[in-house]
Design a protein around this motif. Structure first.
Motif, PDB file in Angstrom:
ATOM      1  N   THR A 172       0.828  -1.198   0.000  1.00 11.71           N
ATOM      2  CA  THR A 172       0.000   0.000   0.000  1.00 11.71           C
ATOM      3  C   THR A 172       0.867   1.254   0.000  1.00 11.71           C
ATOM      4  OG1 THR A 172      -0.127   0.023   2.426  1.00 11.71           O
ATOM      5  CG2 THR A 172      -1.831  -1.195   1.249  1.00 11.71           C
ATOM      6  N   GLN A 173       0.224   2.388  -0.263  1.00 13.84           N
ATOM      7  CA  GLN A 173       0.951   3.653  -0.302  1.00 13.84           C
ATOM      8  C   GLN A 173       1.294   4.091   1.118  1.00 13.84           C
ATOM      9  OE1 GLN A 173      -0.726   6.741  -2.766  1.00 13.84           O
ATOM     10  NE2 GLN A 173       0.117   8.360  -1.498  1.00 13.84           N
ATOM     11  N   THR A 175       3.351   7.088   3.356  1.00 13.94           N
ATOM     12  CA  THR A 175       4.009   8.393   3.396  1.00 13.94           C
ATOM     13  C   THR A 175       5.034   8.370   4.517  1.00 13.94           C
ATOM     14  OG1 THR A 175       2.020   9.513   2.588  1.00 13.94           O
ATOM     15  CG2 THR A 175       3.681  10.875   3.668  1.00 13.94           C
TER      16      THR A 175
END
Length: 299
Positions: A172-173, A175
């Protein structure tokens, strides 16, 4: 008496159970358990020694010491298991059926575990996330405390420790706010009353940012006139800080200093305002809204 005790112990440890063509004794089980325990103890001590004493003395990139110590830990664990098998006198050919059954289990029921295991190896070697990083994944934001072989621990700013499967950190993304540095941009929106001098407001915002000791001069702070709001002229102060851990306190300081500077300059921060236009009004309401005062007589 002592000889009798040792003889009884030998009899107990030598007792074997036969399961088909496979047999095992108490002695083999005991030896295997002791060897596994020693392997775990040696692996843990080696990881602690590398992480706390040896590797900090070397000039290594951030995250490399954790990778080295973790790889050493799991390698010694594997060697310890093989040593335990050999010390117990277990013939590896006996467990081929077990290995085959394990393969079938991996194919059906342990897919997620294997996926998380492989993802943990990727995290260790590629190091997209490192211990101490501040990350945001799936609405969760916090500091990475532990990167394990199956899952990682993220401590949120509310104090909760969340166990995140490694596969989620890979597929998943994510940050990562502190991967290469701890720089953080701070943005302070501000609105002033219509009729204020925009140039004066911009000067005040730049002066407040320049005076703050924890804001960087390169890149320099920027004060921008961003638009005409419903009730105010809208401005934005944008500045960078190298103190990621305290950026919220820095932003709070900026709000306070901007408010004081605008008040000192006589520039007002307006309340939200709305103009109400009535298309049709009841007669009684119209009488109530009409200004009160002496009636003017016609000349």
């Amino acid at each position: 008496m002592r000889e009798l005790v040792w003889r009884d112990i030998g009899i107990v440890l030598g007792h074997e159970w036969a399961i088909g063509s496979w047999s095992i004794s108490f002695g083999e089980i005991f030896t295997f358990a002791i060897a596994v325990w020693l392997g775990i103890a040696v692996a843990g001590a080696t990881r602690a020694l590398l992480r706390e004493d040896v590797l900090p003395r070397l000039e290594l990139p951030r995250g490399v010491p954790d990778t080295i110590s973790s790889v050493a830990y799991y390698a010694l664990m594997a060697l310890g298991f093989l040593f335990a098998v050999g010390a117990a006198g277990i013939d590896l050919s006996r467990i081929t059926i077990l290995v085959g059954a394990l393969g079938v289990g991996i194919g059906f029921g342990l897919q997620n575990i294997v996926n998380n295991f492989i993802s943990g190896l990727i995290l260790l070697f590629e190091r997209p996330i490192q211990m101490g990083d501040t990350i945001e994944v799936g609405g969760l934001m916090g500091n990475v405390q532990v990167i394990g072989i199956r899952a990682s621990t993220v401590r949120t700013f509310d104090g909760a420790e969340v166990i995140v499967p490694n596969a989620d950190l890979i597929s998943t993304q994510v940050t990562n706010w502190t991967l290469s540095d701890k720089l953080r941009r701070i943005e302070v929106p501000i609105g002033v009353a219509y009729g204020s001098d925009p140039k004066q407001v911009l000067t005040i915002l730049r002066e407040v940012a320049t005076r703050h000791p924890k804001l960087l001069t390169n890149p320099e702070p920027a004060a921008l006139f961003v638009g005409f709001g419903d009730s105010s002229l809208d401005f934005s102060l944008r500045a960078w800080t190298a103190e990621f851990e305290t950026w919220l306190h820095i932003r709070s300081d900026l709000y306070t200093q901007i408010y004081e500077a605008l008040a000192e300059a006589g520039i007002a921060i307006p309340f939200p305002q709305r103009d109400l236009h009535l298309r049709s009004v009841d007669r009684g309401a119209a009488e109530a809204l009409r200004p009160q005062g002496p009636a003017l007589s016609d000349p």
